[in-house]
Design an enzyme around this catalytic site. Structure first.
Site, PDB file in Angstrom:
ATOM      1  N   SER A 670      71.455  96.755  68.428  1.00  0.00           N
ATOM      2  CA  SER A 670      71.697  96.669  67.184  1.00  0.00           C
ATOM      3  C   SER A 670      72.496  95.748  66.750  1.00  0.00           C
ATOM      4  CB  SER A 670      71.639  98.499  67.240  1.00  0.00           C
ATOM      5  OG  SER A 670      71.416  98.871  65.422  1.00  0.00           O
ATOM      6  N   ASP A 743      60.171  99.141  62.874  1.00  0.00           N
ATOM      7  CA  ASP A 743      61.942  99.237  63.374  1.00  0.00           C
ATOM      8  C   ASP A 743      61.903 100.239  62.426  1.00  0.00           C
ATOM      9  OD1 ASP A 743      64.612 100.056  62.960  1.00  0.00           O
ATOM     10  OD2 ASP A 743      64.685  98.025  64.373  1.00  0.00           O
ATOM     11  N   HIS A 777      63.727 101.827  65.787  1.00  0.00           N
ATOM     12  CA  HIS A 777      65.157 101.473  65.999  1.00  0.00           C
ATOM     13  C   HIS A 777      65.179 102.053  67.766  1.00  0.00           C
ATOM     14  CE1 HIS A 777      68.861  99.138  65.646  1.00  0.00           C
ATOM     15  NE2 HIS A 777      68.990 100.006  66.012  1.00  0.00           N
TER      16      HIS A 777
END
Length: 804
Positions: A670, A743, A777
């Site tokens: 991330s 995601d 994610h």
């Protein structure tokens, strides 16, 4: 001849295409990693509020690809499983063991339907029972276990609706529950494809309405119709013996909250008009008050659609917000209202006011407090004592005040006024206990003169949790218990009696799994005996290292070295550095130690520590502070500070003689992936990079990201300089890009990795793009995770360990 040349050219192009897009089946990582990754995690733990019962919730390390590949509907920021009418990616458990804390006796919940996935586990208000949901392919059903007779039963058929995040709540009497159910008269969604009756249109009105880059939003009237279909639920009142009766009509319920005395119910529902630019929690919301029998009495508040918020993290909506019950009174509602239009750019001595109104809610609200910052919550005590907090993100400042609810005009007494970044000065949290309404309130001594504080106890030597007394009149604290901290980390889980030092704690060390202990003074009694599941990893060395950045900022990292490593014999090792940047407004506080060196080494799917078993030094959780003091914003010098942090960490392990500085990789997930790509573009410190699920073009997140509250148009230079995509021509070391192809995180669209890969490829750089099917994610499926570990291992072996 012309056709021959065309044929040859076409053949070459096809060969190149096949080479660049060569199919690859799922691979397994090396045995050293596979054996560790496949270990089943220890159970999750729940303890009732009276500290009598512990639930051990069995977990698996992974989901299956088949689970992830189930149909999914994405609406209003939600991801819905249309088959079960619940969340499609919820965390679930696979078994429940019930433990009596006092004597250690236990029993297991069995007889559940085959393939059950357990969720929403919660104790009844009186802690004599607990409820949970069971999800199967047929839907979601409600179950209950009675602890007094060790009996459990199914309360409903699989008709629950879990779309909005909860599917039931306990009634205060602990004999009934309110269950959100699929409306029994719900019509089937039209099977045929819904053809549009016209284009989807949005229009601005001249008002500023900045919004973050949310995903899975509504896009058309057809989406609105589907959202209504899946999200609407009717409320049934279900008794613990399985009887059910109709209670509230179909609506999109976001919460159901009883007053402390159980006489009132506040139902919060999502209303139209819906939005195509923000998720459901910013849709119009209706706060309706009902009596305990479900009869509607009044609409307490109608919150409008919140699309137009000022910029800045201290911005908030106008009107009533944070509406909740007062814990120490039978039925009093409390809420905050902005006094500056919700705009932090407006100069105002008073930012928020807090009001309260008692049943029957027909009088004038009473002003409880005026605050110079944003309201951040109340811990209630009694009619003469409560602690209220306010917070201002821009300065990272939080203040706690002692107030007298019975005399709101009395001056507030400041208890603590501190920076939230200053963990060394953190006084901890005030201890709470249950009152006559089964609500949490301040735990005061019998004479009412003393409160208690418990906290993490951060220090340069590492965290040592503590318990303090707090003298209300003088404000003085006295430490009555603190964890040893010399070779273990001991954390307070519950305080049973602060005066007798009767506690439930967990104790752990590098090779000792966290276990729960019942403590009375110096007497300890084990509650759990979880073994170390990573015995094969125990010989890997772990140490906390401290070093300085070139500008003098103190930094730390955790260094792992392979089992049996000998510096004289084995020489310098290849290394993998893993980090996640964090913003600060104070350089001294940025360098504070925020972790104990004695924490147990937990391995999870994204951990870099696996590669210690493959002969690498691991520089984990390396400090990467991004500091902006005074009027300077942290991101004004983001790139320079990234490089300085990385250089300091490499220098530290190089000077220790354990790492080859020419064979170091950097990685992150991330925002850590964003960091990685920037380091690859702006320095030559690393042999390779591994970036998982990052965002690389900040023009695609123009209204702020992470801790950046300025818009692209307010800080264009910062946005462009921080965007690795803009500097892709400088990425001259191999970069592995991994991303879930579904995601759902704001800003980290899968497109971000695809575009950065395309730029590097087009510019002649070295990169590999791996898109994991059906992953969001965070990654979940065993097949995808093991393949991700294989890809990472291949990349490190080729470009780092065996670098030529």
């Amino acid at each position: 001849m012309r056709y021959t040349l065309i044929s040859i050219t076409l053949f070459i192009m096809l060969v190149q295409l096949a080479h660049s897009q060569s199919p690859l089946t799922y691979q397994l990582p090396p045995k050293e990693i596979l054996d560790l990754a496949d270990i089943r995690p220890q159970p999750a733990v729940r303890i009732d509020s009276r500290n009598q019962t512990m639930l051990l919730l069995e977990r698996y390390a992974f989901k299956t690809l088949d689970e992830l590949a189930q149909d999914e509907v994405r609406l209003a920021g939600l991801r819905i499983n249309p088959q079960t009418n619940g969340a499609s990616r919820a965390a679930v458990y696979y078994g429940i063991k019930v433990v009596n804390i006092a004597d250690g006796s236990e029993f297991t919940i069995n007889g559940l339907p085959k393939g059950s996935r357990i969720g929403e586990v919660s104790f009844s208000p009186d802690d004599t029972k607990f409820a949970f949901t069971v999800t199967t392919s047929d839907g979601i059903s409600l179950w209950m276990a009675d602890l007094s007779i060790s009996m459990w039963r199914q309360l409903t058929k699989p008709v629950l609706n879990g779309v909005t995040g909860f599917s039931y709540t306990w009634c205060p009497d602990s004999r009934n529950l309110l269950a959100l159910c699929i409306p029994h008269r719900r019509q089937n969604l039209r099977a045929e494809k819904i053809l549009p009756t016209g284009p989807s249109i949005q229009e601005t009105t001249g008002s500023k309405a900045p919004a973050r880059t949310y995903q899975d939003l509504l896009r058309s009237p057809a989406d609105e119709e589907r959202f209504d279909f899946y999200a609407k639920a009717e409320v049934m009142k279900v008794s613990t013996d399985g009887n059910a009766e109709y209670f509230l009509p179909p609506a999109i319920y976001s919460s159901l909250n009883y007053s402390p005395d159980g006489e009132w119910l506040m139902a919060t529902t999502i209303e139209k008009p819906y939005s195509y630019t923000v998720p459901l929690y910013r849709f119009p919301t209706l706060y309706t008050l009902h009596d305990k029998n479900g009869t509607k009495k009044m609409v307490f508040y109608e919150k409008p659609l919140v699309e137009e918020l000022p910029t800045g993290f201290d911005a908030t909506q106008t009107g009533r917000r944070s509406i909740d019950w007062r814990n120490d009174q039978p039925a009093t509602l409390v809420w905050a209202e902005a006094q500056d239009g919700g705009d932090p750019a407006v100069e105002a001595a008073i930012r928020d006011k807090v009001f309260m109104l008692a049943a029957p809610f027909t009088g004038q609200p009473v002003e409880l407090a005026s605050l110079s910052k944003r309201y951040a919550g109340i811990t209630w005590g009694n009619d003469q004592m409560a602690i209220i907090s306010d917070y201002w993100w821009k300065t990272r400042r939080q203040t706690q005040y002692l107030i007298n609810p019975a005399n709101p005009k009395a001056e507030k007494k400041v208890l603590f006024d501190l920076s939230t970044e200053d963990v060394y000065a953190d006084p901890g949290n005030f201890l709470t206990t249950r009152n006559q309404f089964n609500q949490r309130v301040l735990w005061a001594s019998k004479n009412g003169k003393t409160l208690w504080l418990h906290g993490e106890g951060c220090s340069p030597e590492g965290n040592r949790p503590f318990l303090d007394t707090y003298e209300i009149k003088s404000g003085k604290t006295k430490r009555i218990w603190q964890a040893d901290g010399l070779s273990t980390y001991e954390n307070i889980v519950r305080v049973l009696d602060p005066e007798k030092l009767h506690l439930i704690t967990t104790i752990e060390s590098k090779n000792q799994n966290p276990n729960f202990w019942l403590k009375t003074g110096k007497k300890n009694q084990a509650i759990t005996q979880f073994a170390n599941p990573y015995e094969a990893f125990a010989a890997v060395s772990k140490q906390r290292i401290s070093y300085k950045r070139a500008d003098g900022v103190d930094l730390t990292a955790t260094l792992y070295l392979p089992a049996g490593y000998d510096k004289q014999r084995d020489g310098r090792l290849p290394a993998l550095m893993w980090a996640y940047p964090q913003e600060f407004k104070n350089a001294d506080q940025a360098g504070q130690v925020k972790e104990s060196p004695h924490r147990f080494v937990h391995l999870y799917y994204g951990s870099p520590i696996y590669w210690a078993a493959r002969g690498y030094a691991i520089i984990d959780d390396a400090d990467f502070p991004i500091i902006g003091e005074g009027t300077t914003e942290p991101n004004d010098n983001f790139v320079e500070q990234l490089v300085a942090n990385a250089a300091a960490a490499i220098k530290a392990v190089e000077e220790m003689g354990v790492v080859d500085p020419k064979r170091v990789a950097v990685g992150g997930h991330s925002y850590g992936a964003f960091m990685t790509a920037n380091l690859m573009a702006h320095c030559d410190l690393f042999a390779a990079g591994i970036a998982r699920s990052g965002a690389y073009n900040r023009t695609l997140t123009p209204f702020g990201f992470q801790a950046e509250e300025r818009t692209f148009w307010q800080a264009q230079g910062v946005y462009l300089k921080m965007s690795p995509f803009v500097h892709a021509d400088k990425i001259n070391e191999p970069l592995l890009l991994i991303h879930g192809d579904a995601d759902n995180n704001p800003g980290t669209f899968t497109l971000q990795s695809e575009r950065l890969f395309g730029a590097i490829k087009g510019l002649g750089g070295t990169a590999r793009l791996v898109l994991l099917p059906h992953e969001s994610h965070g990654y979940a499926a065993r097949e995808n995770i093991l393949h991700m570990l294989w890809e990472t291992d291949q990349w490190l072996e080729k470009y780092v360990k065996n670098k030529k």
